[in-house]
Scaffold this motif. Sequence first.
Motif, mmCIF file in Angstrom:
data_model
loop_
_atom_site.group_PDB
_atom_site.id
_atom_site.type_symbol
_atom_site.label_atom_id
_atom_site.label_comp_id
_atom_site.label_asym_id
_atom_site.label_seq_id
_atom_site.Cartn_x
_atom_site.Cartn_y
_atom_site.Cartn_z
ATOM 1 N N GLU A 207 -9.154 -7.945 0.570
ATOM 2 C CA GLU A 207 -8.178 -6.886 0.808
ATOM 3 C C GLU A 207 -8.183 -5.886 -0.348
ATOM 4 O OE1 GLU A 207 -5.744 -4.959 3.198
ATOM 5 O OE2 GLU A 207 -6.146 -7.049 3.711
ATOM 6 N N PHE A 211 -9.042 -1.937 -0.126
ATOM 7 C CA PHE A 211 -8.022 -0.995 -0.586
ATOM 8 C C PHE A 211 -8.574 -0.082 -1.665
ATOM 9 C CE2 PHE A 211 -3.826 0.147 0.139
ATOM 10 C CZ PHE A 211 -3.184 -0.817 0.901
ATOM 11 N N ARG A 214 -10.291 2.897 -0.117
ATOM 12 C CA ARG A 214 -9.354 3.870 0.453
ATOM 13 C C ARG A 214 -8.570 4.577 -0.652
ATOM 14 N NH1 ARG A 214 -8.903 -0.462 4.185
ATOM 15 N NH2 ARG A 214 -6.934 -1.210 3.324
ATOM 16 N N TRP A 215 -8.242 3.833 -1.693
ATOM 17 C CA TRP A 215 -7.511 4.421 -2.820
ATOM 18 C C TRP A 215 -8.374 5.478 -3.509
ATOM 19 C CZ3 TRP A 215 -2.529 3.604 -4.480
ATOM 20 C CH2 TRP A 215 -2.190 4.125 -5.726
ATOM 21 N N LEU A 225 -1.468 8.513 0.987
ATOM 22 C CA LEU A 225 -2.102 7.309 1.508
ATOM 23 C C LEU A 225 -1.031 6.449 2.156
ATOM 24 C CD1 LEU A 225 -4.596 5.392 1.726
ATOM 25 C CD2 LEU A 225 -3.876 4.418 -0.463
ATOM 26 N N THR A 226 -1.247 6.047 3.404
ATOM 27 C CA THR A 226 -0.309 5.181 4.115
ATOM 28 C C THR A 226 -1.083 4.003 4.683
ATOM 29 O OG1 THR A 226 1.087 7.073 4.709
ATOM 30 C CG2 THR A 226 1.398 5.040 5.957
ATOM 31 N N GLU A 227 -0.678 2.798 4.297
ATOM 32 C CA GLU A 227 -1.385 1.601 4.734
ATOM 33 C C GLU A 227 -0.389 0.471 4.983
ATOM 34 O OE1 GLU A 227 -4.513 1.066 5.372
ATOM 35 O OE2 GLU A 227 -5.431 2.916 4.618
ATOM 36 N N GLU A 228 -0.750 -0.445 5.884
ATOM 37 C CA GLU A 228 -0.030 -1.699 6.048
ATOM 38 C C GLU A 228 -1.007 -2.831 5.779
ATOM 39 O OE1 GLU A 228 2.092 -2.132 9.659
ATOM 40 O OE2 GLU A 228 3.398 -0.392 9.310
ATOM 41 N N PHE A 229 -0.568 -3.797 4.997
ATOM 42 C CA PHE A 229 -1.472 -4.880 4.625
ATOM 43 C C PHE A 229 -0.683 -6.173 4.494
ATOM 44 C CE2 PHE A 229 0.141 -2.859 0.824
ATOM 45 C CZ PHE A 229 0.468 -3.909 -0.008
ATOM 46 N N ARG A 241 4.268 -2.367 3.901
ATOM 47 C CA ARG A 241 3.849 -0.998 4.199
ATOM 48 C C ARG A 241 3.870 -0.206 2.899
ATOM 49 N NH1 ARG A 241 3.513 2.685 8.358
ATOM 50 N NH2 ARG A 241 4.075 4.824 7.852
ATOM 51 N N GLU A 243 3.278 3.491 1.045
ATOM 52 C CA GLU A 243 3.139 4.949 1.145
ATOM 53 C C GLU A 243 3.008 5.485 -0.265
ATOM 54 O OE1 GLU A 243 5.400 7.286 3.700
ATOM 55 O OE2 GLU A 243 5.683 5.752 5.244
#
Length: 458
Positions: A207, A211, A214-215, A225-229, A241, A243
């Motif tokens: 993970e 990440f 994407r970061w 940047l908006t992600e759920e992990f 979540r 943001e």
Amino acid sequence: MHDAAVQVLDLGVVLLNAEGKIEIVNRWISSHGRLSPSVVGMSLVEAFGDAIDPRLLQVVDDALNRGRSNRLSHAFHPMPLPLYPLRGAAIERIHQSIDVSALSSSAGRQCLLQIRDMSETIRREALLKLQARQLAEELARLKQAQEDLARHSLRFREMARLAPVGLFETDMQGRLTYCNDRGQELLGLNFPADLGSNWTSALAAEEAEAFHRRWKAATESATRLTEEFQISKGRDERWLRLEAGPIRDTNQVPVGFICTLMDVTELQQRAQRHEHRANHDNLTGLPNRGRFEQRLRAALAGAQSLSGELAIVYLDLDGFKAINDEHGHAAGDQVLQQVGTRLRKLLRAEDLVARLGGDEFAILFPEAPPEKDVNHLLSKLSQSISRPMTLALNGTHASVQVGCSMGVARFPRQGEGIDALLAQADRAMYEHKLSRKRTDDDISGFIDQLNGMKGRHA
């Protein structure tokens, strides 16, 4: 005591001799107390009048007669002397803090009063209390917003970004420069030990690596940047979540990110439950017709692109209506559940079995085995389904049996589109059912003939 130095001090100084008479009074006291220069040689009461707090006189007496020093705090004795502001038409005394010190000299015991104006300090304290109260009210409003986010996630998306559930800041490389307590709790961090480390170190290795990519893309473009992990803490798995938005300096150059975290585990679980209910049969737990056709379309697209083969099977129970009529719908429900369980046990993990409705089921083989293997498997399924079933009915048990009719359609041999395959499987199933019925009728007729012959001979 140097009189010139005393006169320029930004606090009041009064020196009393052993008889309690004023020996020295500086300019600060004279100005704030509105005294004349002739107060030297007077007692405090003579100089200031009866407006003196009696507790101050008692403390002065203790200093001169017993050698005890003391302090009159502004918190408990706010205005012992009649002292007033220098500017404005103020009629209220200034707040004071007075240190009363017992001194010894060749002339005998003396008492030194040091008076400080605490008005500005009190004003600042009041301002800080006001700001603290306003901050508490603001935090209360934000907490309320957090509770509303779960019910109004779409409407309050922007508010969710600002809610202080978890808050941390990083530099452009993702190294932590700040994290509040809630953020540390959610990420499993420990400050100040983790200060300066990359915030993704709290995630699992795979993970964290995903990440990081994407970061990096977000930092290079300085975009949100908006992600759920998912994050694991012991045996507890939580969904978070994130943001993140860029922090810019005065020249609008990105220098870091400010990030908010919200625990959305309940929302994820609720969405999964809704998804399951929408795509699965409530009685058997099997995928429903909509889910089966969705998977069939995806498998068909894959088979077409790879020139592969797939097969579908329609299955309809024989004798099911008789069980419903004799024992009731509760018994029929148990039969359907047991049939679903038996089908699942005999199929591969990649195969899909679904309940289409009523007593109809369907099976999808995304990678169709050879025809003989499919026929062998269907024979085993038929044998498994036809085994007796024990039903629990109102405190008693009943043993019932059902059979099944099946129809197979293979891609691309018997159809290249989903509608053609479904229609072919349906036709094949009913042909099988009619064939079984004719066989059963022939057997029944043969038995009737035998019974008739026995009757004539008798």
